[in-house]
Structure formats: structure tokens, C-alpha cells
Design a protein around this motif. Structure first.
Motif, short mmCIF file in Angstrom:
data_model
loop_
_atom_site.label_atom_id
_atom_site.label_comp_id
_atom_site.label_asym_id
_atom_site.label_seq_id
_atom_site.Cartn_x
_atom_site.Cartn_y
_atom_site.Cartn_z
N ASP A 42 0.83 -1.21 0.00
CA ASP A 42 0.00 0.00 0.00
C ASP A 42 0.87 1.25 0.00
OD1 ASP A 42 -2.21 -1.59 0.04
OD2 ASP A 42 -2.66 -1.28 2.16
N GLU A 70 1.23 4.06 -2.99
CA GLU A 70 1.00 5.48 -2.73
C GLU A 70 2.19 6.32 -3.20
OE1 GLU A 70 0.15 8.44 1.05
OE2 GLU A 70 -0.02 6.26 1.32
N SER A 114 -12.07 8.15 1.23
CA SER A 114 -11.15 8.08 2.36
C SER A 114 -11.49 6.84 3.19
CB SER A 114 -11.25 9.34 3.21
OG SER A 114 -12.54 9.47 3.73
N PRO A 115 -10.53 6.35 3.97
CA PRO A 115 -10.79 5.16 4.78
C PRO A 115 -11.88 5.41 5.82
CG PRO A 115 -8.45 5.69 4.77
CD PRO A 115 -9.15 6.80 4.09
N TYR A 175 -11.93 3.97 8.84
CA TYR A 175 -11.23 4.12 10.12
C TYR A 175 -9.74 4.19 9.84
CZ TYR A 175 -9.12 2.86 14.58
OH TYR A 175 -8.34 2.84 15.71
N GLU A 176 -9.11 5.21 10.34
CA GLU A 176 -7.67 5.36 10.19
C GLU A 176 -7.04 5.23 11.58
OE1 GLU A 176 -4.35 6.86 7.62
OE2 GLU A 176 -6.42 7.14 7.07
N GLU A 226 -2.17 -0.17 13.75
CA GLU A 226 -2.51 -0.75 12.45
C GLU A 226 -1.91 -2.15 12.31
OE1 GLU A 226 -2.19 0.39 7.70
OE2 GLU A 226 -1.37 1.74 9.20
#
Length: 138
Positions: free
Chosen positions: A39, A43, A58-59, A61-62, A69
Motif C-alpha cells: 500500500d 501510494e 477516504s478510509p 477508520y484510520e 494498524e
């Protein structure tokens, strides 16, 4: 040593070799973060090729940090491995007992721990009455 044991040992050795080889050879030493995920690499490639790129969404939950994570990813992997392992165990056990009861005998070695004895040959009501009279009912 059994053939299956040799194969299992070779497979474990191959996995260890694949995991340790990049570290031993120093692959990625010239990069700032040598072993980033796909990922992050995607990016970076997108921002290099098209700096004006705007993500579609957008995610949901960040996580606040990379450690959280990683922990969530590890928990997801553990839950998935547990589900797959449970399913494989259930399938193996069902096949084992289906094969054992179909032939009238158990396939397990009688000397093995936890092995169940073969079913009694005389399962008629007359045999039950004989056991009740002698007091040999188990």
C-alpha cells in the motif's frame, strides 16, 4: 525418519530460508524504509507519477499509529487462521469418523492415546439382556 516428516522439515526450512534470505543479503538497504507494505509503495508510485491525483474516497477508520494498524492486521490474520484451522479440523475429523463407522471398525490405532475401541459385535437386545444379568454393563 518417515517420508512425510522429511517433507515437512524441508518445507519449514524453505519457509525460514525465504524469510531470512532478504535480511542476510541486505536487500533494501539503500531505501529509507526497506520493507514497506505494498500500500505504501503504491501510494509513493502514484504521487511520483501524478502529483495532482485525488483519491476517490477516504478510509472508514484510520488507526492513530502504525503500531495499532499492525496489531489490527495481526488480529485479523489470527482470526482468519483460526477459522481456517477450525474448518480443516472439522473436515478431517468428519472424514476420519465417517470412514471408521462405515466399515464397522475404527481407523485409529488402538494403542494410541485417546483411541476408541471398536464397536461391540453383539448389539442385539439379547446381548444387552446377557450383559444386564452378569452385571458387566459398562
Amino acid at each position: 525418519m518417515k517420508r512425510a516428516t522429511k517433507i515437512n522439515l524441508l518445507l519449514v526450512l524453505a519457509v525460514l530460508l525465504l524469510a531470512c534470505l532478504p535480511l542476510v543479503l541486505g536487500l533494501g538497504d539503500d531505501e529509507e524504509e526497506p520493507f514497506t507494505g505494498s500500500d505504501a509503495q503504491a501510494e509513493t508510485a502514484i504521487t511520483e507519477n501524478d502529483p495532482d491525483y485525488e483519491p476517490w474516497f477516504s478510509p472508514i477508520y484510520e488507526p492513530p499509529s502504525g503500531e495499532i494498524e499492525s496489531g489490527l492486521f495481526a488480529a485479523q490474520a489470527a482470526i482468519g487462521a483460526g477459522v481456517v484451522g477450525y474448518f480443516l479440523g472439522v473436515v478431517r475429523t468428519r472424514r476420519k469418523y465417517a470412514a471408521g463407522t462405515a466399515s464397522g471398525t475404527w481407523t485409529a490405532d488402538p494403542a494410541a492415546p485417546g483411541a476408541r475401541p471398536a464397536p461391540a459385535a453383539d448389539t442385539t437386545a439379547e446381548g444387552d439382556a446377557d450383559q444386564a444379568e452378569t452385571g458387566a454393563r459398562s
